[in-house]
Motif scaffolding. Structure first.
Motif, PDB file in Angstrom:
ATOM      1  N   VAL A 147       0.837  -1.201   0.000  1.00  0.00           N
ATOM      2  CA  VAL A 147       0.000   0.000   0.000  1.00  0.00           C
ATOM      3  C   VAL A 147       0.870   1.249   0.000  1.00  0.00           C
ATOM      4  CG1 VAL A 147      -1.584   1.380   1.408  1.00  0.00           C
ATOM      5  CG2 VAL A 147      -2.046  -1.056   1.032  1.00  0.00           C
ATOM      6  N   VAL A 148       1.881   1.266   0.875  1.00  0.00           N
ATOM      7  CA  VAL A 148       2.769   2.430   0.976  1.00  0.00           C
ATOM      8  C   VAL A 148       3.552   2.612  -0.320  1.00  0.00           C
ATOM      9  CG1 VAL A 148       4.734   3.431   2.212  1.00  0.00           C
ATOM     10  CG2 VAL A 148       2.923   2.278   3.489  1.00  0.00           C
ATOM     11  N   LYS A 149       4.047   1.531  -0.878  1.00  0.00           N
ATOM     12  CA  LYS A 149       4.772   1.629  -2.147  1.00  0.00           C
ATOM     13  C   LYS A 149       3.867   2.161  -3.258  1.00  0.00           C
ATOM     14  CE  LYS A 149       8.264  -1.990  -1.415  1.00  0.00           C
ATOM     15  NZ  LYS A 149       8.737  -3.322  -1.877  1.00  0.00           N
ATOM     16  N   GLY A 150       2.572   1.915  -3.110  1.00  0.00           N
ATOM     17  CA  GLY A 150       1.626   2.391  -4.099  1.00  0.00           C
ATOM     18  C   GLY A 150       1.196   3.833  -3.913  1.00  0.00           C
ATOM     19  N   GLY A 151       1.688   4.476  -2.841  1.00  0.00           N
ATOM     20  CA  GLY A 151       1.420   5.906  -2.681  1.00  0.00           C
ATOM     21  C   GLY A 151       0.429   6.286  -1.607  1.00  0.00           C
ATOM     22  N   LYS A 152      -0.054   5.315  -0.814  1.00  0.00           N
ATOM     23  CA  LYS A 152      -0.958   5.630   0.290  1.00  0.00           C
ATOM     24  C   LYS A 152      -0.295   5.266   1.614  1.00  0.00           C
ATOM     25  CE  LYS A 152      -5.278   4.464   0.237  1.00  0.00           C
ATOM     26  NZ  LYS A 152      -6.546   3.719   0.083  1.00  0.00           N
ATOM     27  N   GLY A 153      -0.604   6.024   2.646  1.00  0.00           N
ATOM     28  CA  GLY A 153      -0.103   5.693   3.966  1.00  0.00           C
ATOM     29  C   GLY A 153      -0.821   4.490   4.541  1.00  0.00           C
ATOM     30  N   ALA A 154      -0.159   3.813   5.488  1.00  0.00           N
ATOM     31  CA  ALA A 154      -0.750   2.634   6.126  1.00  0.00           C
ATOM     32  C   ALA A 154      -0.476   2.673   7.626  1.00  0.00           C
ATOM     33  CB  ALA A 154      -0.180   1.351   5.518  1.00  0.00           C
ATOM     34  N   VAL A 155      -1.494   2.305   8.394  1.00  0.00           N
ATOM     35  CA  VAL A 155      -1.364   2.216   9.849  1.00  0.00           C
ATOM     36  C   VAL A 155      -1.758   0.806  10.261  1.00  0.00           C
ATOM     37  CG1 VAL A 155      -2.227   3.023  12.072  1.00  0.00           C
ATOM     38  CG2 VAL A 155      -1.816   4.660  10.224  1.00  0.00           C
ATOM     39  N   VAL A 156      -0.818   0.106  10.916  1.00  0.00           N
ATOM     40  CA  VAL A 156      -1.059  -1.263  11.361  1.00  0.00           C
ATOM     41  C   VAL A 156      -1.098  -1.290  12.882  1.00  0.00           C
ATOM     42  CG1 VAL A 156      -0.220  -3.641  11.363  1.00  0.00           C
ATOM     43  CG2 VAL A 156       0.044  -2.223   9.310  1.00  0.00           C
ATOM     44  N   ASP A 157      -2.231  -1.688  13.425  1.00  0.00           N
ATOM     45  CA  ASP A 157      -2.445  -1.793  14.876  1.00  0.00           C
ATOM     46  C   ASP A 157      -2.080  -3.214  15.292  1.00  0.00           C
ATOM     47  OD1 ASP A 157      -3.426  -1.903  17.447  1.00  0.00           O
ATOM     48  OD2 ASP A 157      -5.473  -1.311  16.942  1.00  0.00           O
ATOM     49  N   VAL A 158      -1.001  -3.359  16.068  1.00  0.00           N
ATOM     50  CA  VAL A 158      -0.526  -4.675  16.488  1.00  0.00           C
ATOM     51  C   VAL A 158      -0.820  -4.865  17.973  1.00  0.00           C
ATOM     52  CG1 VAL A 158       1.425  -6.249  16.646  1.00  0.00           C
ATOM     53  CG2 VAL A 158       1.307  -4.603  14.757  1.00  0.00           C
ATOM     54  N   VAL A 159      -1.694  -5.793  18.279  1.00  0.00           N
ATOM     55  CA  VAL A 159      -2.028  -6.097  19.665  1.00  0.00           C
ATOM     56  C   VAL A 159      -0.938  -7.010  20.225  1.00  0.00           C
ATOM     57  CG1 VAL A 159      -3.730  -7.100  21.228  1.00  0.00           C
ATOM     58  CG2 VAL A 159      -4.477  -5.883  19.154  1.00  0.00           C
ATOM     59  N   LEU A 160      -0.231  -6.536  21.240  1.00  0.00           N
ATOM     60  CA  LEU A 160       0.866  -7.311  21.807  1.00  0.00           C
ATOM     61  C   LEU A 160       0.369  -8.297  22.853  1.00  0.00           C
ATOM     62  CD1 LEU A 160       3.616  -4.569  22.200  1.00  0.00           C
ATOM     63  CD2 LEU A 160       3.460  -6.339  20.449  1.00  0.00           C
ATOM     64  N   ALA A 161       1.158  -9.349  23.052  1.00  0.00           N
ATOM     65  CA  ALA A 161       0.804 -10.397  24.003  1.00  0.00           C
ATOM     66  C   ALA A 161       0.678  -9.844  25.415  1.00  0.00           C
ATOM     67  CB  ALA A 161       1.868 -11.498  23.961  1.00  0.00           C
ATOM     68  N   LYS A 162      -0.068 -10.570  26.244  1.00  0.00           N
ATOM     69  CA  LYS A 162      -0.340 -10.110  27.609  1.00  0.00           C
ATOM     70  C   LYS A 162       0.937  -9.866  28.392  1.00  0.00           C
ATOM     71  CE  LYS A 162      -3.292  -9.257  30.974  1.00  0.00           C
ATOM     72  NZ  LYS A 162      -2.401  -8.796  32.028  1.00  0.00           N
ATOM     73  N   GLU A 163       1.933 -10.747  28.227  1.00  0.00           N
ATOM     74  CA  GLU A 163       3.181 -10.535  28.975  1.00  0.00           C
ATOM     75  C   GLU A 163       3.884  -9.267  28.533  1.00  0.00           C
ATOM     76  OE1 GLU A 163       4.172 -13.731  25.792  1.00  0.00           O
ATOM     77  OE2 GLU A 163       2.531 -13.210  27.155  1.00  0.00           O
ATOM     78  N   GLU A 164       3.689  -8.897  27.266  1.00  0.00           N
ATOM     79  CA  GLU A 164       4.275  -7.652  26.780  1.00  0.00           C
ATOM     80  C   GLU A 164       3.566  -6.466  27.421  1.00  0.00           C
ATOM     81  OE1 GLU A 164       7.115  -9.426  24.765  1.00  0.00           O
ATOM     82  OE2 GLU A 164       6.810  -7.382  24.098  1.00  0.00           O
ATOM     83  N   VAL A 165       2.269  -6.615  27.626  1.00  0.00           N
ATOM     84  CA  VAL A 165       1.510  -5.562  28.285  1.00  0.00           C
ATOM     85  C   VAL A 165       1.998  -5.371  29.711  1.00  0.00           C
ATOM     86  CG1 VAL A 165      -0.773  -4.884  29.107  1.00  0.00           C
ATOM     87  CG2 VAL A 165      -0.549  -5.954  26.878  1.00  0.00           C
ATOM     88  N   ASP A 166       2.238  -6.489  30.397  1.00  0.00           N
ATOM     89  CA  ASP A 166       2.598  -6.400  31.808  1.00  0.00           C
ATOM     90  C   ASP A 166       4.029  -5.941  32.024  1.00  0.00           C
ATOM     91  OD1 ASP A 166       0.620  -9.314  32.746  1.00  0.00           O
ATOM     92  OD2 ASP A 166       0.087  -7.195  32.552  1.00  0.00           O
ATOM     93  N   THR A 167       4.942  -6.348  31.148  1.00  0.00           N
ATOM     94  CA  THR A 167       6.355  -6.053  31.380  1.00  0.00           C
ATOM     95  C   THR A 167       6.892  -4.957  30.498  1.00  0.00           C
ATOM     96  OG1 THR A 167       7.116  -7.698  29.787  1.00  0.00           O
ATOM     97  CG2 THR A 167       6.741  -8.451  32.030  1.00  0.00           C
ATOM     98  N   GLY A 168       6.209  -4.652  29.383  1.00  0.00           N
ATOM     99  CA  GLY A 168       6.730  -3.705  28.405  1.00  0.00           C
ATOM    100  C   GLY A 168       6.469  -2.291  28.735  1.00  0.00           C
TER     101      GLY A 168
END
Length: 593
Positions: free
Chosen positions: A572-593
């Motif tokens: 998409v970006v290479k084609g000229g549009k911006g892209a936003v990717v929402d990545v839900v992180l694992a629970k341990e990442e939530v607790d320790t990150g």
């Protein structure tokens, strides 16, 4: 053609090398608007490009990114006191990050009965007449001043830019009331060559010899850097030094730009031995670095010989700073590295470096670095649970690195996930790694669009691929409605990866350093007021709405989504549009990150 202070102001910016003005205009900018309109109608060829920014925080973050990418000053125009206040944390980031940016703000008119053109004409002009407007930002600026007449406006602009572009670089702030900016002038010029930045000094010869000999003679020499990567040539010079002093380790303690390639055997990081390197080093060169170590966590050994070389060794804008250095020098990092490398190449030093001791140290560094990379690779393995497993930071970062183009420019604001992200991305190309200069969250998304603008402006036939990796809290603070409107309006597509860990973990992590067993460590983010609970924003939808549908959104919730969604976003970006990717992180990442 009417020639006013505002006309001369824009000419002065252009002649000094400012190519873009990031603006949020108001009632104080009548003659600024006329000057812009005049140049639109009759282009002079000496006028910066105007970039409309619906929020001042984004305007300065974009200018910050542009200026740091190019090492050339840019300009921001805001509206009296309120626009100055709306710069918010961006002025803090620009100051600590040494971004050369000129900020101009109007002042409330100083006449009220029509005595001069520009006199007060609206209710708000009384309310915006504050006692000391520059005090809002003066402690973050290298220079502040008021334009009091158009007859020397070019000199004042160039004086301000001299401060902005002389080391340590940083923002400057000018103000001008409507009456002054409306003043009509006879066109005039300044001799631009007379307004160059201050030339930096170099190390005295005795210091070059002493530092070199200390590093060569040391059993465990260490170089700690911070801002050296601002000059890309410095990266090559530091690699040359590490290749010659083969037991040398290098720790990038700032990482605002890439100062040393992660792939080099001498490189150490928080996860590959920087703490041990600091605690065992018997000779340390601290080179252009604001925070080389945190004494409450790790310190050099008491008998270590410490040399401090910096463009600002006293850290004039910090009320509290000191390190146990015996030798301090004010010098620029690139010239310092060049001087040291010339001395290292001398026959006497080369004879010392040819001993078997250095061959042994080289082997040890090689083995240590390979072990570290193996450990990092193990962390990047797919999480247990197969395609339905939750995504962790190490796996995500490794896949981003594998999927994006080789010359991707990374703009990162991962905060508590920064270390895990960096060890997997393993930056190694000068000029492709940028992190905010200080603690003002919300820099990354705007800076990424500014860097995209800068890269494409200087290489229009080779569009840059810019990847912004930001925490979810930082995304919210970035004023995304403004960022993604600008991205779509000016065709500046970037890939944004939002690290969705349910809020912002930094406050609780900070509390852990003070009270490891405190109640905050067993409380939820929601209980502490630092989380979004079960109703987080739809980050991609915010961007899509702001870009009127010209931004693409994707979402990653499990391992099986990662490659598919990121590959699609890249196309998409290479084609000229911006892209936003929402990545839900694992629970341990939530607790320790």
């Amino acid at each position: 053609m009417k020639y006013t202070t505002s006309t001369a102001f824009f000419e002065a910016l252009w002649d000094a090398g400012v190519t873009h003005c990031f603006v949020n205009l108001g009632s104080d900018h009548a003659s600024i608007l006329d000057a812009i309109a005049q140049d639109n109608k009759e282009p002079s060829g000496r006028f910066p490009r105007i970039i409309t920014c619906p929020h001042e925080m984004v305007a300065l973050s974009m200018a910050d990114g542009f200026a740091r990418f190019t090492n050339k000053p840019q300009a921001v125009i805001v509206h009296v006191d309120v626009g100055t206040q709306a710069l918010g944390p961006a002025i803090h980031n620009a100051s600590c990050g040494r971004a050369p940016v000129l900020i101009f703000a109007g002042l409330s008119p100083y006449t009220l009965q029509g005595e001069m053109r520009g006199s007060r004409s609206e209710f708000i002009h009384w309310l915006q007449d504050v006692p000391d407007q520059k005090a809002i930002v003066s402690q973050y600026c290298r220079f502040t001043a008021e334009i009091k007449t158009g007859r020397n406006v070019k000199q004042l602009v160039n004086r301000a830019l001299q401060f902005a572009t002389s080391d340590p670089k940083g923002p400057v702030y000018l103000m001008g009331a409507r009456e002054v900016m409306e003043e009509e002038l006879e066109p005039y010029q300044v001799v631009q060559e007379q307004w160059a930045p201050v030339t930096n000094g170099s190390l005295p010869e005795i210091a070059v010899a002493e530092i070199t000999q200390a590093l060569v003679d040391a059993r465990h020499p260490l170089v700690i850097v911070g801002f050296t990567g601002r000059h890309q040539e410095s990266v090559h010079e530091l690699v040359q030094m590490a290749d010659q002093i083969r037991g040398l380790r290098v720790y990038d303690a700032g990482s605002t730009e890439l100062s040393f390639p992660f792939s080099h055997r001498a490189s150490v990081s928080p996860t590959t031995g920087s703490a041990k390197a600091l605690e065992t080093a018997d000779a340390i060169l601290v080179l252009d670095c604001d925070v080389p170590w945190i004494p409450t966590q790790h310190q050099p050994r008491p008998d270590a010989r410490i040399f401090h070389v910096d463009i600002d060794p006293l850290k004039a804008q910090m009320s509290l700073f000191y390190i146990p250095a015996t030798f301090r020098y004010r010098a620029e990092s690139l010239s310092t590295l060049r001087q040291l490398n010339v001395y290292i190449s001398s026959p006497a030093v080369q004879a010392s470096l040819s001993s078997s001791t250095f061959a042994e140290q080289t082997n040890q560094l090689d083995q240590s670095h390979r072990r570290a990379l193996s450990t990092i690779a193990i962390k990047a393995a797919p999480p247990p649970g197969g395609l339905n497993a939750p995504v962790n930071m190490s796996y995500l970062s490794a896949r981003i690195r594998a999927l994006v183009p080789e010359e991707t420019i990374y703009v990162t604001e991962a905060v508590t996930n920064h270390v895990r992200m960096t060890e997997q991305l393993q930056p190694h190309l000068p000029g492709t790694w940028f992190t905010k200069g200080a603690g003002g969250l919300g820099w990354g998304c705007g800076a990424a669009v500014g860097i995209k603008l800068a890269a494409d402006y200087h290489a229009p036939t080779k569009p840059a691929f810019v990847c912004c990796i930001t925490g979810d809290g930082s995304f919210v603070f970035s004023v995304p409605t403004a960022v993604y409107w600008i991205s779509a309006h000016y065709s500046l597509p970037t890939l944004t990866i939002v690290l969705n860990n349910g809020g912002w973990a930094a406050p609780r992590n900070s509390a852990k350093f003070v009270n490891p067993q405190g109640l905050s460590q067993s409380s939820t983010k929601e209980d502490l007021g630092i989380g979004f609970g079960d109703m987080p924003p739809d980050y991609g939808a915010v961007a899509v709405a702001a870009g009127s549908g010209r931004i693409w959104k994707g979402r990653v919730e499990q391992v099986g989504d990662v490659d598919m969604v990121i590959k699609q976003a890249i196309e998409v970006v290479k084609g000229g549009k911006g892209a936003v990717v929402d990545v839900v992180l694992a629970k341990e990442e939530v607790d320790t990150g």
